[in-house]
Design an enzyme around this catalytic site. Structure first.
Site, PDB file in Angstrom:
ATOM      1  N   VAL A 184       6.401  -4.799  -5.132  1.00 28.24           N
ATOM      2  CA  VAL A 184       4.962  -4.985  -4.927  1.00 28.24           C
ATOM      3  C   VAL A 184       4.236  -3.757  -5.436  1.00 28.24           C
ATOM      4  O   VAL A 184       4.694  -2.630  -5.268  1.00 28.24           O
ATOM      5  CB  VAL A 184       4.549  -5.181  -3.439  1.00 28.24           C
ATOM      6  CG1 VAL A 184       4.817  -6.580  -2.999  1.00 28.24           C
ATOM      7  CG2 VAL A 184       5.221  -4.177  -2.540  1.00 28.24           C
ATOM      8  N   SER A 185       3.121  -4.008  -6.114  1.00 31.31           N
ATOM      9  CA  SER A 185       2.264  -2.894  -6.491  1.00 31.31           C
ATOM     10  C   SER A 185       1.237  -2.754  -5.383  1.00 31.31           C
ATOM     11  O   SER A 185       1.133  -3.618  -4.511  1.00 31.31           O
ATOM     12  CB  SER A 185       1.596  -3.172  -7.825  1.00 31.31           C
ATOM     13  OG  SER A 185       0.799  -4.322  -7.709  1.00 31.31           O
ATOM     14  N   THR A 186       0.463  -1.682  -5.430  1.00 31.26           N
ATOM     15  CA  THR A 186      -0.499  -1.445  -4.353  1.00 31.26           C
ATOM     16  C   THR A 186      -1.482  -2.600  -4.234  1.00 31.26           C
ATOM     17  O   THR A 186      -1.770  -3.075  -3.141  1.00 31.26           O
ATOM     18  CB  THR A 186      -1.254  -0.131  -4.603  1.00 31.26           C
ATOM     19  OG1 THR A 186      -0.495   0.645  -5.525  1.00 31.26           O
ATOM     20  CG2 THR A 186      -1.453   0.643  -3.331  1.00 31.26           C
ATOM     21  N   GLU A 187      -1.934  -3.111  -5.404  1.00 32.62           N
ATOM     22  CA  GLU A 187      -2.942  -4.179  -5.320  1.00 32.62           C
ATOM     23  C   GLU A 187      -2.346  -5.537  -4.978  1.00 32.62           C
ATOM     24  O   GLU A 187      -3.036  -6.417  -4.508  1.00 32.62           O
ATOM     25  CB  GLU A 187      -3.790  -4.252  -6.605  1.00 32.62           C
ATOM     26  CG  GLU A 187      -3.068  -4.736  -7.835  1.00 32.62           C
ATOM     27  CD  GLU A 187      -2.560  -3.556  -8.674  1.00 32.62           C
ATOM     28  OE1 GLU A 187      -2.516  -3.691  -9.895  1.00 32.62           O
ATOM     29  OE2 GLU A 187      -2.214  -2.508  -8.092  1.00 32.62           O
ATOM     30  N   ASP A 188      -1.034  -5.696  -5.220  1.00 31.75           N
ATOM     31  CA  ASP A 188      -0.368  -6.961  -4.878  1.00 31.75           C
ATOM     32  C   ASP A 188      -0.284  -7.169  -3.377  1.00 31.75           C
ATOM     33  O   ASP A 188      -0.208  -8.296  -2.910  1.00 31.75           O
ATOM     34  CB  ASP A 188       1.085  -6.953  -5.377  1.00 31.75           C
ATOM     35  CG  ASP A 188       1.186  -7.273  -6.846  1.00 31.75           C
ATOM     36  OD1 ASP A 188       0.264  -7.926  -7.356  1.00 31.75           O
ATOM     37  OD2 ASP A 188       2.184  -6.858  -7.459  1.00 31.75           O
TER      38      ASP A 188
END
Ligand SMILES: [Zn+2]
Length: 492
Positions: free
Chosen positions: A9-13
């Site tokens: 997961v990325s921060t925005e995900d």
């Protein structure tokens, strides 16, 4: 089977539904077990962008694959693996090399334009690399041929190999001389020579009786006049060998064969870059390569839609249509290289070829119909309200119909909007992919015929030829979504 789930997961995900580490872990584990995994290891990257390969979880996964402790990698979708197509390609190839299968939960490679383009290009690159390897072996063979050695292991009838060179094999050499002699001095024809050799008990290599093809091949082979021709691509390297017949005998036999051949005009066996890909827009038939034999002696490689059956015109345009092969092939090749040089041009071609435009047109039409349907419903309502119509059975049915139509059109509109967005996204993907391909295929100008043909077949789905003579017009259709059609070249 040992599976590894890769989750990221990325921060925005993190805010988005379905992309939490837990949701991914669950989905990947379920898929891994479904396809028969006994163990599922986990490699995770949290708060890391998919645009880089520098991810601790991914690094550990690649290490595990290289070490051979993983048989299957499961990932939610290609984006989880990497945001960049080039990286996706790199990773899938790396997994493949390590014998690791890759499985996505939400992505069906075969059934999306992105997936198909991805595979088409990977195919092109793999093919290109295979050709490079072949080229290296071939250049070794060329070297051998130039130094007078036999570059290949196949030894022509009448000879055997001795320290890399051809020497006469007495019994077979005698049979070769007999065949040339019979053909020249007795009017037996090729078939007659074959029959005579068989009757005389002259041994063949495979033990089968002599036939037309073996005798013809023998009579036409310049090796018996003392030159073995080693062909490689367009290049021919003569290798001197002991002659089995006099050069004059050989030449006379060729003339006699040519006489017989003049009565026979079959399709040429020469090379055609676009064989199997060209369609005539005027008659709808496939155009195949053929040497055009002009009445005034003009001849040349062409593509034609004419096909004869038992000497009669069976299909194709009338009058018979020929398109100059050199011109058509040069134009097609120029376009293909332009696609690779300028990915934006390729994307434009894709758009011209039309999915996006077609969808946009459909959408505009559906919007018009929808507006009309809404107006119809309003009109009936207004008429009812103003007392111009009674709500009898007929009016109720009309109102119901109009509303159903409105609903159907609305659904179609939403569907088209979704498809249009997807088509636009896939165009963007194609552009990115070609940017990569350009780098890989920078040695384009050094490609030989077979390599060119392989590349053309991967990128071109169809060549449509319209008109004739000076007004001939060719359209190249890009090979998107046709991975299954990019098969073997058709034989002419
Ligand atoms: Zn035609």
């Amino acid at each position: 089977m040992r599976a590894a789930a890769y989750i990221r997961v990325s921060t925005e995900d993190q805010a988005r539904h379905g992309y939490s580490l837990d949701a991914q872990r669950e989905a990947c584990r379920r898929r891994a077990l479904e396809v028969g995994a006994q163990t599922v290891a986990e490699y995770a990257d949290e708060g890391v962008s998919g645009a880089t390969l520098e991810r601790p979880g991914l690094a550990a996964l690649r290490e595990a694959c290289r070490a051979g402790v993983v048989d299957l990698v499961v990932c939610l979708d290609p984006d989880r693996l990497s945001r960049k197509l080039a990286h996706q390609m790199l990773l899938t190839e790396e997994f493949e090399r390590a014998g690791v299968r890759l499985e996505f939960v939400n992505f069906d490679w075969q059934n999306t334009p992105d997936g198909r383009l991805f595979y088409a290009l990977r195919g092109a690159i793999a093919e290109y690399e295979r050709e490079k390897i072949k080229e290296r072996t071939l250049s070794g063979k060329r070297q051998k041929a130039r130094s007078g050695m036999m570059p290949i292991g196949a030894v022509p009838y009448g000879y055997r190999l001795e320290s890399g060179r051809l020497v006469a094999e007495p019994a077979e050499a005698e049979a070769v001389r007999l065949a040339f002699d019979l053909f020249l001095r007795e009017d037996l024809g090729v078939n007659g020579v074959a029959a005579r050799l068989t009757a005389l008990g002259v041994p063949t290599r495979g033990g089968r009786p002599w036939n037309r093809a073996t005798v013809r091949g023998m009579l036409r082979n310049p090796v018996y006049a003392g030159t073995f021709l080693y062909r490689q691509g367009g290049e021919v390297i003569p290798v001197p060998v002991p002659a089995l017949v006099e050069p004059e005998t050989w030449t006379n036999v060729q003339e006699k064969l040519a006489e017989a051949r003049r009565l026979w005009s079959g399709w040429s066996r020469e090379k055609y870059l676009l064989s199997g890909l060209v369609t005539c827009a005027d008659c709808g038939c496939t155009m195949h390569g053929a040497v055009r034999r002009g009445r005034k002696g003009g001849r040349g490689r062409s593509y034609t839609c004419v096909r004869t059956q038992a000497g009669r015109l069976a299909q194709g345009c009338r009058p018979v249509k020929y398109v100059d092969a050199d011109t058509l092939e040069a134009a097609a090749w120029e376009r293909v290289t332009a696609w690779l040089d300028d990915p934006a041009a390729f994307a434009r071609e894709l758009r011209d070829g039309g999915r996006v435009d077609e969808l946009a047109r459909d959408l505009a039409r559906v919007r018009e119909h929808l507006a009309a349907a809404r107006k119809g419903v309003d009109n009936i309502r207004r008429a009812l309200a103003g007392g111009l119509l009674d709500l009898d059975e007929g009016t109720a049915a009309a109102l119901k119909d109009a509303r159903a139509r409105e609903r159907a059109l609305l659904a179609r509109k939403k569907e088209l909007e979704r498809e249009l967005a997807a088509a636009r996204a896939s165009e963007k993907g194609a552009r990115e992919m070609l940017g990569q391909a350009k780098r890989w295929l920078k040695e384009l100008d050094t490609l030989g015929f077979n390599e060119k043909k392989a590349l053309v077949r991967v990128l071109v789905r169809q060549v449509i030829v319209r008109g004739r003579g000076r007004d001939v017009e060719a359209t190249l259709v890009a090979n998107l979504g046709a991975a299954d059609e990019a098969e073997k070249p058709g034989k002419i």
